[in-house]
Write a protein that holds these residues in place. Structure first.
Motif, PDB file in Angstrom:
ATOM      1  N   LEU A  23       0.849  -1.181   0.000  1.00  0.00           N
ATOM      2  CA  LEU A  23       0.000   0.000   0.000  1.00  0.00           C
ATOM      3  C   LEU A  23       0.892   1.242   0.000  1.00  0.00           C
ATOM      4  O   LEU A  23       1.770   1.377   0.860  1.00  0.00           O
ATOM      5  CB  LEU A  23      -0.910  -0.001   1.233  1.00  0.00           C
ATOM      6  N   ILE A  24       0.676   2.142  -0.950  1.00  0.00           N
ATOM      7  CA  ILE A  24       1.397   3.419  -1.017  1.00  0.00           C
ATOM      8  C   ILE A  24       0.454   4.518  -0.552  1.00  0.00           C
ATOM      9  O   ILE A  24      -0.655   4.666  -1.086  1.00  0.00           O
ATOM     10  CB  ILE A  24       1.856   3.735  -2.455  1.00  0.00           C
ATOM     11  N   VAL A  25       0.904   5.315   0.422  1.00  0.00           N
ATOM     12  CA  VAL A  25       0.090   6.434   0.908  1.00  0.00           C
ATOM     13  C   VAL A  25       0.904   7.712   0.735  1.00  0.00           C
ATOM     14  O   VAL A  25       1.905   7.917   1.431  1.00  0.00           O
ATOM     15  CB  VAL A  25      -0.303   6.250   2.388  1.00  0.00           C
ATOM     16  N   ASP A  26       0.508   8.548  -0.213  1.00  0.00           N
ATOM     17  CA  ASP A  26       1.213   9.810  -0.475  1.00  0.00           C
ATOM     18  C   ASP A  26       0.246  10.778  -1.127  1.00  0.00           C
ATOM     19  O   ASP A  26      -0.568  10.371  -1.966  1.00  0.00           O
ATOM     20  CB  ASP A  26       2.419   9.571  -1.393  1.00  0.00           C
ATOM     21  N   ASP A  27       0.317  12.053  -0.750  1.00  0.00           N
ATOM     22  CA  ASP A  27      -0.639  13.015  -1.295  1.00  0.00           C
ATOM     23  C   ASP A  27      -0.214  13.585  -2.642  1.00  0.00           C
ATOM     24  O   ASP A  27      -0.957  14.350  -3.251  1.00  0.00           O
ATOM     25  CB  ASP A  27      -0.885  14.157  -0.296  1.00  0.00           C
ATOM     26  N   GLU A  28       0.989  13.223  -3.126  1.00  0.00           N
ATOM     27  CA  GLU A  28       1.435  13.695  -4.434  1.00  0.00           C
ATOM     28  C   GLU A  28       1.202  12.597  -5.475  1.00  0.00           C
ATOM     29  O   GLU A  28       1.757  11.501  -5.373  1.00  0.00           O
ATOM     30  CB  GLU A  28       2.909  14.075  -4.395  1.00  0.00           C
ATOM     31  N   VAL A  30       0.001  -3.466  -6.080  1.00  0.00           N
ATOM     32  CA  VAL A  30       0.002  -2.156  -5.436  1.00  0.00           C
ATOM     33  C   VAL A  30      -1.415  -1.664  -5.158  1.00  0.00           C
ATOM     34  O   VAL A  30      -2.301  -1.779  -6.007  1.00  0.00           O
ATOM     35  CB  VAL A  30       0.748  -1.123  -6.326  1.00  0.00           C
ATOM     36  N   LEU A  31      -1.593  -1.100  -3.960  1.00  0.00           N
ATOM     37  CA  LEU A  31      -2.788  -0.338  -3.594  1.00  0.00           C
ATOM     38  C   LEU A  31      -2.322   1.079  -3.291  1.00  0.00           C
ATOM     39  O   LEU A  31      -1.186   1.284  -2.855  1.00  0.00           O
ATOM     40  CB  LEU A  31      -3.459  -0.936  -2.349  1.00  0.00           C
ATOM     41  N   VAL A  32      -3.197   2.082  -3.502  1.00  0.00           N
ATOM     42  CA  VAL A  32      -2.786   3.467  -3.261  1.00  0.00           C
ATOM     43  C   VAL A  32      -3.839   4.219  -2.459  1.00  0.00           C
ATOM     44  O   VAL A  32      -5.028   3.894  -2.499  1.00  0.00           O
ATOM     45  CB  VAL A  32      -2.513   4.226  -4.585  1.00  0.00           C
ATOM     46  N   ALA A  33      -3.362   5.243  -1.736  1.00  0.00           N
ATOM     47  CA  ALA A  33      -4.244   6.159  -1.013  1.00  0.00           C
ATOM     48  C   ALA A  33      -3.598   7.539  -1.031  1.00  0.00           C
ATOM     49  O   ALA A  33      -2.366   7.658  -1.046  1.00  0.00           O
ATOM     50  CB  ALA A  33      -4.466   5.681   0.421  1.00  0.00           C
ATOM     51  N   ALA A  34      -4.438   8.591  -1.012  1.00  0.00           N
ATOM     52  CA  ALA A  34      -3.935   9.957  -1.213  1.00  0.00           C
ATOM     53  C   ALA A  34      -3.779  10.762   0.071  1.00  0.00           C
ATOM     54  O   ALA A  34      -3.282  11.890   0.027  1.00  0.00           O
ATOM     55  CB  ALA A  34      -4.865  10.706  -2.180  1.00  0.00           C
ATOM     56  N   ASP A  35      -4.206  10.225   1.221  1.00  0.00           N
ATOM     57  CA  ASP A  35      -3.984  10.933   2.489  1.00  0.00           C
ATOM     58  C   ASP A  35      -3.983   9.914   3.624  1.00  0.00           C
ATOM     59  O   ASP A  35      -4.282   8.721   3.421  1.00  0.00           O
ATOM     60  CB  ASP A  35      -5.021  12.030   2.730  1.00  0.00           C
ATOM     61  N   VAL A  79      -8.081   2.120   3.655  1.00  0.00           N
ATOM     62  CA  VAL A  79      -7.692   1.105   2.675  1.00  0.00           C
ATOM     63  C   VAL A  79      -6.993  -0.050   3.380  1.00  0.00           C
ATOM     64  O   VAL A  79      -7.222  -1.229   3.075  1.00  0.00           O
ATOM     65  CB  VAL A  79      -6.766   1.716   1.584  1.00  0.00           C
ATOM     66  N   PHE A  80      -6.144   0.272   4.354  1.00  0.00           N
ATOM     67  CA  PHE A  80      -5.459  -0.786   5.103  1.00  0.00           C
ATOM     68  C   PHE A  80      -6.475  -1.643   5.852  1.00  0.00           C
ATOM     69  O   PHE A  80      -6.385  -2.876   5.848  1.00  0.00           O
ATOM     70  CB  PHE A  80      -4.458  -0.176   6.087  1.00  0.00           C
ATOM     71  N   ARG A  81      -7.464  -0.997   6.484  1.00  0.00           N
ATOM     72  CA  ARG A  81      -8.474  -1.748   7.231  1.00  0.00           C
ATOM     73  C   ARG A  81      -9.228  -2.711   6.312  1.00  0.00           C
ATOM     74  O   ARG A  81      -9.495  -3.859   6.667  1.00  0.00           O
ATOM     75  CB  ARG A  81      -9.460  -0.776   7.897  1.00  0.00           C
ATOM     76  N   ALA A  82      -9.539  -2.232   5.095  1.00  0.00           N
ATOM     77  CA  ALA A  82     -10.321  -3.050   4.159  1.00  0.00           C
ATOM     78  C   ALA A  82      -9.519  -4.216   3.602  1.00  0.00           C
ATOM     79  O   ALA A  82     -10.088  -5.246   3.227  1.00  0.00           O
ATOM     80  CB  ALA A  82     -10.841  -2.176   3.018  1.00  0.00           C
ATOM     81  N   HIS A  83      -8.187  -4.052   3.525  1.00  0.00           N
ATOM     82  CA  HIS A  83      -7.360  -5.088   2.885  1.00  0.00           C
ATOM     83  C   HIS A  83      -6.280  -5.637   3.815  1.00  0.00           C
ATOM     84  O   HIS A  83      -5.314  -6.254   3.354  1.00  0.00           O
ATOM     85  CB  HIS A  83      -6.693  -4.504   1.634  1.00  0.00           C
ATOM     86  N   ALA A  84      -6.447  -5.439   5.123  1.00  0.00           N
ATOM     87  CA  ALA A  84      -5.395  -5.803   6.081  1.00  0.00           C
ATOM     88  C   ALA A  84      -4.849  -7.221   5.933  1.00  0.00           C
ATOM     89  O   ALA A  84      -3.634  -7.431   6.015  1.00  0.00           O
ATOM     90  CB  ALA A  84      -5.893  -5.562   7.508  1.00  0.00           C
ATOM     91  N   VAL A  98      -4.271  -9.005   3.385  1.00  0.00           N
ATOM     92  CA  VAL A  98      -3.429  -9.288   2.214  1.00  0.00           C
ATOM     93  C   VAL A  98      -2.304  -8.259   2.022  1.00  0.00           C
ATOM     94  O   VAL A  98      -1.460  -8.427   1.147  1.00  0.00           O
ATOM     95  CB  VAL A  98      -4.279  -9.344   0.921  1.00  0.00           C
ATOM     96  N   ILE A  99      -2.275  -7.203   2.830  1.00  0.00           N
ATOM     97  CA  ILE A  99      -1.230  -6.175   2.672  1.00  0.00           C
ATOM     98  C   ILE A  99       0.035  -6.630   3.391  1.00  0.00           C
ATOM     99  O   ILE A  99       0.023  -6.879   4.605  1.00  0.00           O
ATOM    100  CB  ILE A  99      -1.699  -4.804   3.196  1.00  0.00           C
ATOM    101  N   ASP A 100       1.116  -6.732   2.638  1.00  0.00           N
ATOM    102  CA  ASP A 100       2.389  -7.189   3.204  1.00  0.00           C
ATOM    103  C   ASP A 100       3.243  -6.035   3.724  1.00  0.00           C
ATOM    104  O   ASP A 100       4.064  -6.228   4.621  1.00  0.00           O
ATOM    105  CB  ASP A 100       3.179  -7.956   2.141  1.00  0.00           C
ATOM    106  N   ALA A 101       3.089  -4.848   3.147  1.00  0.00           N
ATOM    107  CA  ALA A 101       3.877  -3.697   3.586  1.00  0.00           C
ATOM    108  C   ALA A 101       3.163  -2.416   3.181  1.00  0.00           C
ATOM    109  O   ALA A 101       2.350  -2.402   2.247  1.00  0.00           O
ATOM    110  CB  ALA A 101       5.279  -3.734   2.995  1.00  0.00           C
ATOM    111  N   VAL A 102       3.486  -1.338   3.885  1.00  0.00           N
ATOM    112  CA  VAL A 102       2.925  -0.018   3.602  1.00  0.00           C
ATOM    113  C   VAL A 102       4.077   0.971   3.448  1.00  0.00           C
ATOM    114  O   VAL A 102       4.996   1.002   4.269  1.00  0.00           O
ATOM    115  CB  VAL A 102       1.997   0.467   4.738  1.00  0.00           C
ATOM    116  N   LEU A 103       4.037   1.769   2.394  1.00  0.00           N
ATOM    117  CA  LEU A 103       4.952   2.902   2.219  1.00  0.00           C
ATOM    118  C   LEU A 103       4.136   4.163   2.427  1.00  0.00           C
ATOM    119  O   LEU A 103       3.191   4.421   1.671  1.00  0.00           O
ATOM    120  CB  LEU A 103       5.556   2.899   0.809  1.00  0.00           C
TER     121      LEU A 103
END
Length: 297
Positions: free
Chosen positions: A178-183, A201-206, A213-218, A220-225
């Protein structure tokens, strides 16, 4: 240097307009440059971004690297570090077909308080000059209205070149990140890098969206950036919430902060690691491998 150019162009390909052509004329088997690889990548990135901004919608950027020998006469007219000395240097040249600049503008572009955004200039050029001087190198600018601009950076070769082996090709994995970045550009570039490493890859903007998003896919998510500075919820707070949802969550913080400033943020958030922006594919792969290796023990 040629490897730094290739890495940077790969990172920037989603940011450069499609009608801007980038030509690469990279010297083979160049000696290593004496200096900090991350700062040298920053120089490459800033010069290429500036060239793209100067061109606008359509044009050509030419990036060259070569080995040159500088004597006193060549060094004298350059913007340079006080300890720059004659000898072998690796030259990075970034030329663009943009509008060009007057001599008066060229004289001011390295002033951190001078903006030339109307001409597509001014992004990080003070930083470029600072890095060049700190590395005892030199820099020249050639520009003329209507004729484009050429920057040439000269960095001294390392006395005893130590060639680092290229990282092996990424092996396919089933990791989901999961990538979380506002840019938007950062999300797109980082997603492309992770996909090259075989990740989904999953993405979130804030920060708040990242937690949801993490809660919904916890499972199967192996790492978060996740970026440290985010709207709605900071990276540190989002990291803590994710670890509340899943105590073994592997969260890697990203930021432009220096590595010296990272330990406090890591400890407070319970993060697994820290990536300083900008980073290369090799940096990302190394961090992911360390994160999963530590988590496995």
């Amino acid at each position: 240097m040629s490897a730094a150019v290739e890495d940077t162009l790969d990172l920037l390909q989603v940011s450069i307009p499609t009608r801007v052509v980038v030509r690469q004329e990279l010297g083979p088997d160049l000696p290593e440059v004496a200096g900090d690889p991350s700062q040298i990548r920053q120089v490459v990135m800033n010069l290429i971004i500036n060239a793209a901004e100067a061109i606008g919608d359509a044009g050509v950027i030419t990036v060259r690297t070569e080995l040159v020998h500088l004597d006193d006469a060549a060094l004298r007219p350059m913007q340079r570090g006080s300890e720059a000395i004659p000898g072998p240097h690796v030259c990075l040249e970034v030329a663009d077909t943009g509008a060009g600049m007057s001599a008066a503008t060229v004289a001011k572009i390295f002033d951190p308080f001078f903006s030339t955004k109307f001409a597509g200039r001014g992004l990080g050029l003070a930083t470029v000059l600072g890095v060049v001087r700190a590395h005892h190198g030199g820099l020249t600018v050639r520009s003329e209205p209507g004729r484009g601009t050429t920057f040439r950076v000269f960095l001294p070769c390392a006395e005893a070149p130590a060639r680092a082996a290229a990282p092996p090709p990424a092996e396919p994995t089933s990791r989901t990140v999961l990538i979380v970045d506002d840019e938007e550009d950062v999300r797109a570039v980082t997603a492309h890098m992770l996909e090259r490493l075989g990740c989904s890859v999953l993405v979130a903007a804030d920060g708040r969206e990242g937690v949801e998003v993490f809660r919904a896919h916890a499972p199967v998510i192996d790492a978060v950036l996740i970026d440290l500075t985010l709207p709605r919820l900071s990276g540190e707070r989002a990291c803590r919430e994710m670890r509340t949802i899943r105590s073994d969550a592997r969260v890697i913080l990203m930021s432009g902060y220096s590595a010296d400033e990272a330990p406090g943020h890591l400890a407070e958030a319970g993060a697994a690691g820290f990536l300083r922006k900008p980073f290369s594919v090799a940096d990302l792969r190394s961090m992911m491998d360390r994160t999963f290796d530590v988590s496995a023990h």
